[in-house]
Design a protein around this motif. Structure first.
Motif, PDB file in Angstrom:
ATOM      1  N   GLU A   1      36.918  49.032  47.066  1.00 44.84           N
ATOM      2  CA  GLU A   1      37.433  47.661  47.062  1.00 44.84           C
ATOM      3  C   GLU A   1      38.837  47.612  46.468  1.00 44.84           C
ATOM      4  O   GLU A   1      39.684  46.827  46.918  1.00 44.84           O
ATOM      5  N   TYR A   2      39.094  48.448  45.482  1.00 48.01           N
ATOM      6  CA  TYR A   2      40.443  48.513  44.892  1.00 48.01           C
ATOM      7  C   TYR A   2      41.459  48.945  45.953  1.00 48.01           C
ATOM      8  O   TYR A   2      42.567  48.376  46.053  1.00 48.01           O
TER       9      TYR A   2
ATOM     10  N   LEU B   1      41.113  48.606  49.270  1.00 47.54           N
ATOM     11  CA  LEU B   1      41.203  47.561  50.282  1.00 47.54           C
ATOM     12  C   LEU B   1      42.102  46.416  49.838  1.00 47.54           C
ATOM     13  O   LEU B   1      42.787  45.786  50.670  1.00 47.54           O
ATOM     14  N   ARG B   2      42.121  46.141  48.541  1.00 45.68           N
ATOM     15  CA  ARG B   2      42.944  45.042  48.031  1.00 45.68           C
ATOM     16  C   ARG B   2      44.400  45.468  47.788  1.00 45.68           C
ATOM     17  O   ARG B   2      45.178  44.708  47.223  1.00 45.68           O
TER      18      ARG B   2
ATOM     19  N   ASP C   1      34.887  46.648  38.763  1.00 45.89           N
ATOM     20  CA  ASP C   1      36.274  46.211  38.857  1.00 45.89           C
ATOM     21  C   ASP C   1      37.184  47.334  38.346  1.00 45.89           C
ATOM     22  O   ASP C   1      37.378  47.496  37.134  1.00 45.89           O
TER      23      ASP C   1
ATOM     24  N   GLN D   1      40.410  47.681  38.671  1.00 46.79           N
ATOM     25  CA  GLN D   1      41.633  47.187  38.046  1.00 46.79           C
ATOM     26  C   GLN D   1      41.393  46.894  36.567  1.00 46.79           C
ATOM     27  O   GLN D   1      42.278  47.117  35.729  1.00 46.79           O
TER      28      GLN D   1
END
Length: 381
Positions: free
Chosen positions: A218-219, A221-222, A334, A336
């Motif tokens: 997800e990191y 993808l963002r 998460d 980040q």
């Protein structure tokens, strides 16, 4: 005090459980107790044997009947305790309550020999989900007899906050550490801004490492630009790999970001630790129905002096400045947040290590003995 440390299996030089047991025995001996280790294993000639230290207590032979005898014969252990004036039997739970163990501990109680059993993980029933039928059948037998078994003992030793387990009162301690065996973390200097994470475990679903892998995906993808690598050290069963990791590695194209090292020990393990800035504890104990637990891995990370993340409740670490707490759910971690935490983290490894000096096995194991000795019925020999 004379203590027999009773284990229902053998030992392996590469097993974390085996090392833990030996450190517990060492901790008891450091407090001045005479401790002997009783265990079951195979002799060099292939015979199934029960040992005390390195001496054969009883040779069961070979074949199916030998396997049955080692699961049901405890008169030899009882005889050893009587002959050698054992004051306390400290057993380690193997989820193996049965009529023969009930009889053995009843005889100990009748002879005035005190007994406790350590249950390393509680509750443990949900950990058997997905296991083969033989293991699940063994759990059914354990469920039938465990209340009767623990009724024959002085207490159950637990690393949870439970005050009663299977109808028996508990002695609550923390998992301990052996400072002599764990070196302090020395991060290798680097000109790169890459972030390297390490997780050390014989990987099961409750470790939740798939949540971290999903978080890495997800990191990316963002639009995350910093390279973050996750080093997994320890065995991963092929079924667990296919179920938890392979789909995520393909979905997010993370083959370069997730490194499976297999089992590493000693200097090789330390080398990987020293490449990493942050460690990964358990991220899914909720999958096995556990909310509160004092895991060994958290303590080993702190002893090295490396900051880490986990999702359960652990009163020894929940409010420490070197800990990042993850939610106890199925959301991706998460990444980040980990990056920001590491970028602002300034504690020295030696300072983190100093914070767990009270968690040595010497101190934790003596808590068990001290609590038993304060009871009125305890009659020292």
């Amino acid at each position: 005090m004379k203590i027999l440390f009773l284990v229902y299996h053998g030992f392996s030089e590469v097993s974390g459980i085996s090392k833990k047991i030996r450190y517990q025995v060492k901790g008891l001996r450091e407090n001045g107790h005479e401790v002997h280790l009783c265990y079951y294993d195979f002799a060099e000639n292939g015979h199934r044997c029960r040992f005390v230290d390195s001496d054969v207590l009883v040779d069961y032979g070979t074949g199916m009947m030998a396997g049955l005898r080692q699961r049901t014969e405890y008169d030899s252990v009882f005889g050893y305790c009587q002959l050698n004036g054992v004051d306390l039997v400290y057993a380690r739970c193997f989820q193996n309550a049965n009529p023969w163990l009930v009889r053995f501990f009843r005889k100990l109680k009748g002879a005035g020999i005190h007994a406790v059993t350590e249950i390393p993980t509680y509750p443990y029933d949900q950990e058997f989900e997905g296991f083969e039928w033989k293991a699940r059948w063994g759990l059914k037998i354990d469920q039938l007899y465990r209340n009767r078994l623990y009724g024959q003992m002085d207490a159950v030793v637990t690393f949870s906050d439970a005050t009663q387990i299977f109808g028996q009162r508990t002695i609550r301690i923390s998992n301990g550490v052996d400072f002599d065996s764990i070196p302090v973390h020395h991060l290798q200097p680097s000109d790169s801004d890459e972030l390297h994470l390490i997780g050390v475990a014989e990987v099961h679903s409750w470790h939740g490492y798939d949540r971290l892998v999903a978080g890495l995906g997800e990191y990316k993808l963002r639009g995350g630009t910093r390279k973050v690598c996750f080093h997994i050290v320890g065995g991963v069963h092929p079924a667990e790999m296919e179920r938890s990791f392979t789909p995520l590695l393909k979905k997010y194209d993370l083959h370069d970001e997730v490194v499976f090292h297999g089992q590493l020990f000693g200097d090789e393990l330390t080398r990987v630790f020293n490449q990493c800035q942050f460690a990964i504890g358990s991220l899914a104990r909720h999958r096995s129905g556990i909310t509160v637990i004092k895991t060994l891995k958290n303590r080993e990370y702190a002893t090295r002096g490396i900051p880490f993340i986990y999702s359960e409740q652990d009163s020894d670490f929940d409010h420490q400045p070197y800990v990042l707490k993850a939610p106890a759910d199925e959301s991706p971690i998460d990444v980040q947040q980990i990056i920001d935490f590491v970028d602002h983290f300034s504690m020295a490894a030696t300072e983190v290590r100093h914070s767990v000096e009270h968690l040595t096995w010497k101190i934790q194991m003596q808590k068990v003995v001290d609590e038993l000795k304060t009871e009125e019925q305890w009659n020292m020999k």
